[in-house]
Design a protein around this motif. Structure first.
Motif, short mmCIF file in Angstrom:
data_model
loop_
_atom_site.label_atom_id
_atom_site.label_comp_id
_atom_site.label_asym_id
_atom_site.label_seq_id
_atom_site.Cartn_x
_atom_site.Cartn_y
_atom_site.Cartn_z
N GLY A 320 0.84 -1.19 0.00
CA GLY A 320 0.00 0.00 0.00
C GLY A 320 0.88 1.24 0.00
N ALA A 321 0.93 1.95 -1.13
CA ALA A 321 1.76 3.15 -1.24
C ALA A 321 1.01 4.32 -0.60
N ILE A 322 0.98 4.33 0.73
CA ILE A 322 0.29 5.39 1.47
C ILE A 322 0.88 6.75 1.09
N HIS A 323 2.22 6.81 1.05
CA HIS A 323 2.91 7.98 0.51
C HIS A 323 3.33 7.62 -0.91
N PRO A 324 2.83 8.32 -1.91
CA PRO A 324 2.96 7.84 -3.29
C PRO A 324 4.26 8.20 -4.00
N PHE A 325 5.22 8.79 -3.30
CA PHE A 325 6.44 9.25 -3.97
C PHE A 325 7.64 8.34 -3.69
N TYR A 326 7.43 7.19 -3.07
CA TYR A 326 8.53 6.27 -2.77
C TYR A 326 8.88 5.45 -4.02
N THR A 327 9.40 6.14 -5.01
CA THR A 327 9.64 5.52 -6.31
C THR A 327 10.68 4.42 -6.26
N ALA A 328 11.80 4.66 -5.58
CA ALA A 328 12.85 3.64 -5.50
C ALA A 328 12.37 2.42 -4.74
N SER A 329 11.60 2.63 -3.68
CA SER A 329 11.08 1.51 -2.91
C SER A 329 10.09 0.70 -3.73
N VAL A 330 9.21 1.39 -4.47
CA VAL A 330 8.26 0.68 -5.33
C VAL A 330 9.00 -0.18 -6.35
N ARG A 331 10.10 0.34 -6.87
CA ARG A 331 10.88 -0.42 -7.85
C ARG A 331 11.36 -1.74 -7.25
N GLU A 332 11.78 -1.72 -6.00
CA GLU A 332 12.25 -2.95 -5.35
C GLU A 332 11.10 -3.92 -5.10
N PHE A 333 9.95 -3.40 -4.69
CA PHE A 333 8.80 -4.29 -4.48
C PHE A 333 8.34 -4.91 -5.79
N GLU A 334 8.33 -4.12 -6.84
CA GLU A 334 7.94 -4.67 -8.14
C GLU A 334 8.95 -5.70 -8.63
N ALA A 335 10.23 -5.47 -8.35
CA ALA A 335 11.25 -6.46 -8.71
C ALA A 335 11.03 -7.76 -7.95
N ALA A 336 10.44 -7.66 -6.76
CA ALA A 336 10.13 -8.86 -5.97
C ALA A 336 8.78 -9.45 -6.36
N GLY A 337 8.11 -8.85 -7.35
CA GLY A 337 6.85 -9.39 -7.83
C GLY A 337 5.64 -9.01 -7.00
N ARG A 338 5.72 -7.91 -6.27
CA ARG A 338 4.61 -7.51 -5.40
C ARG A 338 3.77 -6.41 -6.06
N PRO A 339 2.44 -6.56 -6.09
CA PRO A 339 1.59 -5.49 -6.63
C PRO A 339 1.55 -4.30 -5.68
N VAL A 340 1.41 -3.10 -6.25
CA VAL A 340 1.41 -1.87 -5.46
C VAL A 340 0.10 -1.13 -5.70
N VAL A 341 -0.53 -0.69 -4.61
CA VAL A 341 -1.81 0.02 -4.67
C VAL A 341 -1.61 1.41 -4.10
N GLY A 342 -2.14 2.44 -4.77
CA GLY A 342 -2.00 3.80 -4.30
C GLY A 342 -3.10 4.22 -3.34
N SER A 343 -3.02 5.46 -2.84
CA SER A 343 -3.99 6.08 -1.94
C SER A 343 -3.95 5.44 -0.55
N ALA A 344 -5.00 5.68 0.25
CA ALA A 344 -5.02 5.23 1.64
C ALA A 344 -6.46 5.20 2.13
N PRO A 345 -6.73 4.48 3.22
CA PRO A 345 -8.09 4.40 3.76
C PRO A 345 -8.45 5.63 4.59
N VAL A 346 -8.70 6.76 3.92
CA VAL A 346 -9.10 7.98 4.61
C VAL A 346 -10.52 8.34 4.19
N GLY A 347 -11.36 8.69 5.16
CA GLY A 347 -12.73 9.04 4.85
C GLY A 347 -13.52 7.85 4.35
#
Length: 565
Positions: A320-347
């Motif tokens: 869950g990319a609660i903060h959506p600017f973690y580009t380098a971190s997302v790259r590592e998760f995607e390299a590990a085959g993990r799906p990434v979802v944006g936004s957060a459970p607010v409201g």
């Protein structure tokens, strides 16, 4: 490094923040410009000597002789530190850092303007390292920068020592600084005390090409992670957190691929959702309650508090990319085959959409997703209805959660015409941006101070949420203001707790409008700007004098940049 009196600390040239002022500086001469010119002349001589030495590998250790710090263009401490962004960037590219800077430019694009106004970006990565258990943080940079960074870190409650490897013109241009860093890392690598040592190049060592990539990856079982966090390459301190988080995830992912790694302290049997981005400590617990009906659990929060949590973070079902600017971190998760979802459970809307996106990414049935939504949404609606916000609010900041705050304010009943964030627009921020724009909100990524202040002027809010200068500007106009970092980020945003908590502080602030009006009336007549104060004869503004001295300052800066080059 917890005790600066240890031999390891002494070898690193370590200084506590309140002792850094005793560190010898290169600009203590009475005439700084004359000293800078003399240093430049000496640097030229030493540069030629260094180039000659680079032709003889036996004159230096093998890895130092082959690295950019030994043979590339150099920038020395006194002049280089003030050489200007363009000069430092050009020097860094010429010194072998072009690949690093190109990656940063792609990960953290700065347009439409040069870069936002924010604190030194290295504060973000330093803060991440200081919050981790069994982790040593070492800085390589100008003494004034190290002093400021360590002071700020301690101010924010990090009661940890920061290692410092000092340098001067000679050690910088000859490559000796790299050797000093390497020696310090070897002395600090005590597996009884540390799992990891993080070494950070600040502006001048980065511009000089100090090759942290040549440091050993591991010493005595202690990992070594080297990163460059120059102010001319990383736009904000929020993104610098991603620089370090991404580097650590990359290291941990390779460790996991190579063989068994340490298990987490508490192993979760259910599939987990890793939460990307710093958040209030109560929010992960609230998210865990939302995920439970779907048979999911909240995983680690990245940046983590311990190295072994990195393995658990990578071993998730969804990110869950609660903060959506973690580009380098997302790259590592995607390299590990993990799906990434944006936004957060607010409201209400945000929670419903986020649970649906996470559930679908994790392969949860539609029935289970609906069960989770039905379990949580009524409580959120109730919290929003019980604590309405009636008023116009502008939102700005540099933490990365500004769009989430704006969403929650709107669902609480507030009129939010503008939200500005110093962070960039990414694909992971799209759900929040689209939701806000559909409701007429102007969303400004890479917002400048001038844009945030202009929004306060244009919309005349009942409350301005923003950075210190934005809040100051609002209060000068007798408009209540709240500092985003200390008063908004420091409370829950997710679920029912977030709705009630945010409304409480916002309504209290807007309720102070009468106090601001009384203060403004009381001080009416004392003047403002150049005429502030009580005068028999009010001073006259002299714009021609300002223009004259502005030209002189510009000329002085141009001369200093010429010296620095």
């Amino acid at each position: 490094m917890d005790d600066p009196r240890t031999p390891a600390a002494a070898g690193a040239g370590e200084a506590l923040y309140d002792e850094a002022g005793q560190t010898p500086l290169a600009n203590e001469a009475a005439d700084m410009r004359a000293e800078a010119a003399a240093m430049t002349k000496r640097a030229g001589t030493m540069r030629r000597e260094a180039e000659a030495m680079a032709q003889k590998p036996e004159a230096l250790p093998e890895d130092a002789a082959s690295g950019p710090a030994a043979s590339g263009p150099k920038s020395e401490d006194g002049a280089g530190c003030h050489g200007g962004r363009a000069t430092l960037k050009a020097a860094a590219e010429a010194a072998g850092k072009s690949e690093t800077l190109a990656r940063y430019a792609a990960d953290y694009p700065v347009g439409p303007h040069d870069k936002p106004q924010s604190m030194c970006p290295a504060f973000g990565s330093l803060r991440v390292g200081l919050r981790m258990r069994r982790t040593a943080s070492v800085l390589s940079g100008s003494a004034c920068c190290v002093y400021g960074l360590t002071f700020t870190s301690h101010f924010y409650g990090a009661k940890r020592t920061v290692g410092y490897v000092p340098f001067n013109s000679e050690s910088l241009v000859t490559g000796k600084l790299f050797e000093d860093v390497r020696d310090a890392v070897h002395e600090l690598a005590d597996p009884e005390r540390y799992d990891t040592i993080i070494v950070t190049n600040l502006c001048v060592p980065t511009a000089s090409g100090v090759p942290l990539q040549l440091l050993p990856k591991e010493i005595n079982g202690v990992r070594v992670v080297g990163i460059d966090v120059p102010g001319f390459g990383v736009p904000t301190h929020a993104e610098a957190k991603d620089v370090l988080a991404g580097a650590m995830l990359n290291y941990a992912r390779k460790e996991a691929a190579a063989g068994p790694v340490a298990a987490p302290r508490a192993r979760e049997e259910r599939p987990t959702v890793t939460l990307l981005g710093e958040m209030f400590p109560a929010d992960p617990m609230g998210i865990a309650a939302m995920l439970a009906p779907m048979g999911l659990a909240a995983g680690p929060v990245v940046p983590t508090r311990e190295w072994r949590e990195l393995y658990a973070a990578l071993d998730c079902a969804v990110v869950g990319a609660i903060h959506p600017f973690y580009t380098a971190s997302v790259r590592e998760f995607e390299a590990a085959g993990r799906p990434v979802v944006g936004s957060a459970p607010v409201g209400v809307d945000g929670t419903a959409a986020w649970l649906k996106a996470v559930g679908e990414a994790a392969g949860v049935s539609a029935e289970k997703i609906a069960e989770a939504q039905n379990a949580m949404l009524p409580a959120i609606r109730g919290a929003l209805a019980a604590m309405p916000i009636n008023g116009r609010v502008t939102v700005s900041g540099y933490e990365g959660s500004e769009l989430l705050v704006a969403r929650l304010l709107i669902e609480s009943g507030a009129d939010v015409p503008y939200v500005g964030t110093a962070c960039p627009r990414t694909k992971w921020s799209a759900p929040d941006r689209e939701w806000l724009e559909a409701r007429g909100v102007r969303v400004q990524f890479r917002a400048s101070l001038e844009q945030d202040v202009a929004a306060v002027e244009e919309f005349g809010p009942d409350l301005a949420i923003g950075t210190t200068p934005v809040v100051q500007h609002a209060k000068e106009k007798a408009t209540p203001g709240l500092y985003f970092t200390n008063l908004i980020s420091a409370r829950p945003l997710m679920g029912p707790a977030g709705a009630g908590s945010l409304a409480q502080v916002v309504n209290a602030a807007m309720g102070n409008k009468g106090r601001f009006d009384r203060m403004k009336d009381f001080f009416e007549g004392v003047g403002g700007g150049h005429a502030a104060g009580v005068w028999e004869d009010t001073p006259q503004d002299r714009p021609e004098f300002k223009a004259k001295y502005a030209r002189k300052v510009a000329k002085l800066r141009a001369n200093e940049e010429a010296i620095g080059s």
